[in-house]
Design a protein around this motif. Sequence first.
Motif, PDB file in Angstrom:
ATOM      1  N   ILE A  62      81.953   6.211 -41.372  1.00  0.00           N
ATOM      2  CA  ILE A  62      81.426   5.779 -40.273  1.00  0.00           C
ATOM      3  C   ILE A  62      81.720   4.396 -40.087  1.00  0.00           C
ATOM      4  CG2 ILE A  62      79.519   5.548 -38.858  1.00  0.00           C
ATOM      5  CD1 ILE A  62      78.147   7.879 -40.276  1.00  0.00           C
ATOM      6  N   ALA A  63      81.444   3.473 -41.039  1.00  0.00           N
ATOM      7  CA  ALA A  63      81.849   2.062 -40.637  1.00  0.00           C
ATOM      8  C   ALA A  63      83.514   1.860 -40.510  1.00  0.00           C
ATOM      9  CB  ALA A  63      81.610   1.372 -41.807  1.00  0.00           C
ATOM     10  N   LEU A  64      84.224   2.488 -41.351  1.00  0.00           N
ATOM     11  CA  LEU A  64      85.671   2.387 -41.228  1.00  0.00           C
ATOM     12  C   LEU A  64      86.233   2.941 -39.640  1.00  0.00           C
ATOM     13  CD1 LEU A  64      87.015   3.843 -44.711  1.00  0.00           C
ATOM     14  CD2 LEU A  64      87.316   1.686 -43.597  1.00  0.00           C
ATOM     15  N   GLU A  65      85.670   4.005 -39.150  1.00  0.00           N
ATOM     16  CA  GLU A  65      85.888   4.542 -37.742  1.00  0.00           C
ATOM     17  C   GLU A  65      85.494   3.384 -36.949  1.00  0.00           C
ATOM     18  OE1 GLU A  65      87.268   6.766 -34.603  1.00  0.00           O
ATOM     19  OE2 GLU A  65      87.349   7.166 -37.083  1.00  0.00           O
ATOM     20  N   THR A  66      84.427   2.645 -37.021  1.00  0.00           N
ATOM     21  CA  THR A  66      83.932   1.796 -36.135  1.00  0.00           C
ATOM     22  C   THR A  66      84.665   0.438 -36.174  1.00  0.00           C
ATOM     23  OG1 THR A  66      81.659   2.455 -36.511  1.00  0.00           O
ATOM     24  CG2 THR A  66      81.762   0.102 -35.604  1.00  0.00           C
ATOM     25  N   TRP A  67      85.273   0.058 -37.241  1.00  0.00           N
ATOM     26  CA  TRP A  67      86.083  -1.121 -37.733  1.00  0.00           C
ATOM     27  C   TRP A  67      87.587  -0.937 -37.093  1.00  0.00           C
ATOM     28  CZ3 TRP A  67      83.611  -1.758 -43.012  1.00  0.00           C
ATOM     29  CH2 TRP A  67      82.261  -2.219 -42.841  1.00  0.00           C
ATOM     30  N   PRO A 110      93.607   7.393 -42.835  1.00  0.00           N
ATOM     31  CA  PRO A 110      94.039   7.768 -44.108  1.00  0.00           C
ATOM     32  C   PRO A 110      92.754   6.980 -45.165  1.00  0.00           C
ATOM     33  CG  PRO A 110      95.821   6.582 -42.639  1.00  0.00           C
ATOM     34  CD  PRO A 110      94.491   6.592 -41.953  1.00  0.00           C
ATOM     35  N   TRP A 111      92.043   5.870 -44.631  1.00  0.00           N
ATOM     36  CA  TRP A 111      90.975   5.414 -45.517  1.00  0.00           C
ATOM     37  C   TRP A 111      89.863   6.228 -45.487  1.00  0.00           C
ATOM     38  CZ3 TRP A 111      92.797   2.133 -48.614  1.00  0.00           C
ATOM     39  CH2 TRP A 111      93.861   1.104 -48.281  1.00  0.00           C
ATOM     40  N   GLN A 112      89.610   7.046 -44.555  1.00  0.00           N
ATOM     41  CA  GLN A 112      88.652   7.911 -44.633  1.00  0.00           C
ATOM     42  C   GLN A 112      88.841   9.122 -45.576  1.00  0.00           C
ATOM     43  OE1 GLN A 112      88.352   8.695 -40.207  1.00  0.00           O
ATOM     44  NE2 GLN A 112      86.355   7.510 -40.044  1.00  0.00           N
TER      45      GLN A 112
END
Length: 79
Positions: free
Chosen positions: A24-29, A36-38
Motif C-alpha cells: 500500500i505504501a509503495l502505491e502511495t509513494w 514491479p516493486w509490489q
Amino acid sequence: MARSTDHLRALAIASQATGFVLIIALETWLGDAARPWQGVTLAVMLVTAIWIALVRLYRRNRQRKAAVERAYASEHEDD
C-alpha cells in the motif's frame, strides 16, 4: 496452564502485515511505477510464508517422531 507463544505463527503474521503495508505504501509513494516493486514484495511474502510453513511442518513431524520413540521405549523398558 500457560500457553506457550508460537513464534513462527507470530513471525508469519508480522511478515504478511508488513508486506501488505509496504504494498500500500509503495502505491502511495510511487503510483503506477510501484507495480514491479509490489510484485517483488508479494513474491517475498509468498516465499516467507512457504518457508515458515515448511519449518512448522518439520518441527511438528520431529515432535511426533520423538513422541513415538518415547512411547516405544516405555513399552519395551522391561525387555
